[in-house]
Design a protein around this motif. Structure first.
Motif, mmCIF file in Angstrom:
data_model
loop_
_atom_site.group_PDB
_atom_site.id
_atom_site.type_symbol
_atom_site.label_atom_id
_atom_site.label_comp_id
_atom_site.label_asym_id
_atom_site.label_seq_id
_atom_site.Cartn_x
_atom_site.Cartn_y
_atom_site.Cartn_z
ATOM 1 N N VAL A 1 0.678 -1.366 0.162
ATOM 2 C CA VAL A 1 -0.024 -0.313 -0.092
ATOM 3 C C VAL A 1 0.838 1.525 0.293
ATOM 4 O O VAL A 1 1.722 1.265 0.983
ATOM 5 N N GLY A 2 1.485 1.936 -0.960
ATOM 6 C CA GLY A 2 2.287 3.245 -1.536
ATOM 7 C C GLY A 2 3.744 2.171 -0.958
ATOM 8 O O GLY A 2 4.066 1.224 -1.525
ATOM 9 N N SER A 3 3.873 3.089 0.161
ATOM 10 C CA SER A 3 5.020 2.650 0.503
ATOM 11 C C SER A 3 4.856 1.361 1.038
ATOM 12 O O SER A 3 6.377 0.499 1.537
ATOM 13 N N ALA A 4 4.361 1.267 1.510
ATOM 14 C CA ALA A 4 4.383 -0.200 3.413
ATOM 15 C C ALA A 4 3.943 -1.228 2.960
ATOM 16 O O ALA A 4 3.012 -1.289 1.814
ATOM 17 N N VAL B 1 -1.567 0.517 7.994
ATOM 18 C CA VAL B 1 -0.265 1.209 7.185
ATOM 19 C C VAL B 1 -0.309 2.676 8.187
ATOM 20 O O VAL B 1 0.131 3.445 7.108
ATOM 21 N N ARG B 2 -1.066 3.219 8.544
ATOM 22 C CA ARG B 2 -1.420 4.475 9.024
ATOM 23 C C ARG B 2 -0.885 4.769 9.723
ATOM 24 O O ARG B 2 0.257 6.016 9.905
ATOM 25 N N ARG C 1 0.762 8.657 8.205
ATOM 26 C CA ARG C 1 -0.291 9.678 7.543
ATOM 27 C C ARG C 1 -1.171 8.943 7.280
ATOM 28 O O ARG C 1 -1.548 7.897 7.242
ATOM 29 N N LYS C 2 -2.578 9.608 6.542
ATOM 30 C CA LYS C 2 -4.313 8.841 5.902
ATOM 31 C C LYS C 2 -3.197 8.405 4.816
ATOM 32 O O LYS C 2 -2.949 8.711 3.737
ATOM 33 N N LEU C 3 -5.144 7.874 4.964
ATOM 34 C CA LEU C 3 -4.862 6.732 3.271
ATOM 35 C C LEU C 3 -5.831 7.692 2.561
ATOM 36 O O LEU C 3 -6.758 8.404 3.350
#
Length: 682
Positions: free
Chosen positions: A348-351, A385-386, A391-393
């Protein structure tokens, strides 16, 4: 007090006068309450515009209270009217320990008070003190009350038959008091409805009726043992005992068919209780499956077994009706839990969310149905993930997580799981279903069980007591479904000898394995049939424990004919012969619906009725039906046609023949053309 029959007759007249006065007072009360209710409604109508919201709510509550009081008054009047016809049926003279004087206790269907003296004139058969009438003869006796057990002695015991306010007979106390009355009652003709048995309840039956502790009570009773009647009287007792917390609407009957539901519909109203809601097992299945899967009915399954019993079809039914099958379903669900949530780490993004984290969160919700966990796991992933990214998703990221989690599971459709279950067993041929066709009946409840375990289901929390009749016709999986849907107390009754499908029969012991907390009661005394009919039926399904009541009648007749046409002609003759002595009810019980329709076609006339799986009412007269639909019914005389070797030859056929024969109270005739079935050899 009232030592002689003449004194009893005089006392009966006194009681009738008191009842007549109470009925008149009840009429006055109903009229007064109706007038007050009309006035209140009229006032509300005329002054509605000038009343604020609080006044309107208060007025509405007042009207509801008045209506409820009026309904209670109408119900009381109805009970008094019933008592006026037959005020009481029994009497015991009981002296509590330490008291020299015995007090007469008259027992009836309802209680009746002397309002001025605040003294009970008639005690409800369900009252604690009334239990002694059923449980004890003369001498030491006791009864339980909320404040403790009262010990004492019974000095006199009598039984009465009062009809239309007239004393027909009175029996003085002796050991066989119930048997004498029972013989008189059983010698009479049957009615179009099942009747209450309060006057003839036996000691072992009374113990079942008044059992308050069993979470699940299983009543295994031989044909004619009165098990259905006992179960309904048990419900009437519980409604009386727990009237503050249990109402008729809180009880549900699982009934085998609409005709049977109509046949028993009289019992509770006769006892002063309301009709109970009832539901067929197939209606329950339709509620749970919706319109998604059309399915074969139990009647259609049995019809197929009678007409075209294919070995593979029988094997599928037998396999799915075993207790082991239920165990295998549970093992499969454990396998799904441990192996079907697979996939890879989720980016999820960079995570990156590790697969081990996803699987751990999935297992953490082990109390939640499998397919309902995805939303919970997805929310845990979003929080993870947050926390990891600080950060917010975005909306897109949230949606990606929500869509990705279910895709990690092997299936998302209950039918896919059910099909996969048979592959997992290594027996895929045991499930036959294609879209657009009907599910076999044997697959309906296993599929429902999987759905409940995978998706959950709304429980029937409003039901506080479940009554299941014809228990032998339901499989362990069906009981597992009932156990998950209904968390309430249960009364389950039936007779394994009367199964219409021997490949899927459940005994009391089988049901005990599903409900280990069950109390099992076995009833062996048969009241319905004469000794001769009972002995005849025993040749079809031997049961060394059965105890027929000593009531005699003509021996059953097996009549052979040269052709089918002669046999039908003979049936017509049986209907027209000796009309003056014709029984009140006659059942012509066939093996299949096709045969029943054939007989109905030949015998059509006034008072001749065909009962099918779509019938909704039991009719008095000549009833033509199948053994499957005749279960639970009884007739003065029964004719079983077509008992030839070609028609009755399988194990299912034999069960049908047994059921047909055990419907007869007084007379039984069997007919055949050609060689008769080997089941009747000798």
């Amino acid at each position: 007090m009232n030592a002689t029959e003449q004194e009893e007759r005089e006392y009966l007249e006194e009681i009738k006068e008191k009842l007549a006065l109470a009925i008149r007072r009840g009429d006055d009360a109903v009229r007064q309450q109706s007038a007050e209710l009309r006035e209140k409604k009229q006032y509300l109508h005329e002054h509605q515009s000038g009343l604020d919201e609080a006044d309107l709510v208060a007025a509405d509550q007042s009207i509801n209270r008045m209506a409820f009081t009026g309904e209670a008054a109408v119900g009381r009047k109805r009970r008094l009217m019933k008592l006026a016809q037959s005020p009481y049926f029994g009497r015991i003279d009981f002296a509590p320990r330490g008291s020299r004087e015995a007090t007469p206790v008259y027992i009836g269907v309802h209680s009746f008070m002397d309002e001025r003296r605040r003294r009970g004139l008639i005690f409800d058969w369900r009252a604690p003190i009334s239990s002694m009438f059923y449980d004890f003869e003369l001498g030491d006796a006791f009864y339980a009350t909320p404040s403790g057990v009262i010990h004492g002695a019974i000095g006199r015991k009598r039984q009465y038959k009062i009809r239309d306010g007239r004393l027909e007979f009175m029996l003085e106390n002796d050991v066989n008091i119930h048997d004498d009355v029972l013989q008189r009652e059983l010698a009479k003709s049957s009615d179009d409805k099942m009747k209450n048995i309060v006057a003839t309840i036996q000691r072992d039956q009374n113990a079942v009726i008044r059992n308050e502790t069993a979470p699940v009570m299983v009543i295994q009773g031989v044909a004619g043992s009165g098990k259905t009647s006992i179960a309904l009287h048990r419900i009437a007792f519980l409604l009386y005992r727990y009237r503050e917390t249990l109402a008729a609407r809180d009880v549900l009957i699982i009934s085998p068919n609409k005709v049977f539901a109509d046949y028993i519909s009289n019992v509770l109203p006769e006892l002063g209780e309301e009709h109970l809601p009832e539901l067929g097992m197939e209606e329950l299945a339709a509620d749970l499956l919706g319109q998604q899967y059309p399915f074969q009915t139990f009647f259609e399954q049995v019809s197929a077994l009678l007409e075209t019993p294919a070995p593979a079809f029988v094997e599928r039914i037998r396999f799915k009706a075993s207790f082991e099958f239920l165990g295998q379903l549970n093992q499969y669900l454990l396998h799904v839990e441990n192996h079907y949530f697979t996939g890879a780490a989720l980016r999820v993004g960079s995570a990156v969310v590790p697969l081990a984290f996803l699987q751990a969160r999935f297992r953490a919700y082990h109390r939640v149905p499998l397919l309902k966990r995805f939303a919970l796991v997805a929310e845990d992933v979003r929080n993870h993930v947050r926390a990891a990214t600080g950060r917010k998703l975005s909306g897109g990221e949230k949606a990606t997580i929500g869509e990705a989690i279910p895709r990690m599971f092997k299936f998302n459709n209950v039918l896919d799981f059910y099909r996969d279950f048979y592959r997992w067993l290594g027996q895929p041929a045991l499930f036959r279903y294609e879209p657009g066709t009907s599910l076999e009946y044997a697959d309906v409840f296993p599929l429902i069980y999987l759905r409940i375990r995978l998706e959950g289901s709304a429980a029937y929390d409003h039901v506080k007591h479940l009554l299941v009749d014809e228990m032998q016709d339901y499989t362990p999986v069906q009981y597992a479904v009932l156990g998950r849907l209904f968390s309430c107390r249960k009364t389950i009754l039936g007779d394994v000898s009367q199964t219409v499908n021997p490949y899927s029969a459940s005994s009391a012991e089988t049901i005990e394995r599903v409900f280990p907390q069950a109390e099992v009661v076995k009833l062996y005394r048969s009241y319905r049939s004469t000794v001769e009919i009972t002995a005849f039926a025993q040749r079809l399904a031997p049961n060394p424990d059965i105890i027929p009541l000593e009531r005699h009648g003509p021996a059953p007749v097996v009549a052979g004919f040269g052709s089918a046409a002669e046999e039908l002609q003979a049936l017509q003759g049986m209907l027209t012969a000796a009309p003056g002595s014709a029984p009140q009810s006659l059942g012509i019980i066939c093996k299949t619906l096709k045969q029943a329709e054939q007989v109905h076609e030949a015998l059509q006339g006034p008072g001749v009725y065909l009962l099918t799986d779509e019938s909704t009412a039991f009719r008095e007269g000549v009833v033509i039906t199948t053994a499957h639909l005749a279960k639970g019914l009884e007739f003065d005389a029964v004719i079983v046609p077509f008992v030839s070797a070609g028609n009755y030859h399988t194990e299912v056929d034999k069960r049908m023949l047994y059921i047909a024969c055990t419907r007869a109270m007084h007379r039984l005739t069997l007919t055949h053309a050609g060689e008769r079935t080997t089941f009747l050899a000798g």
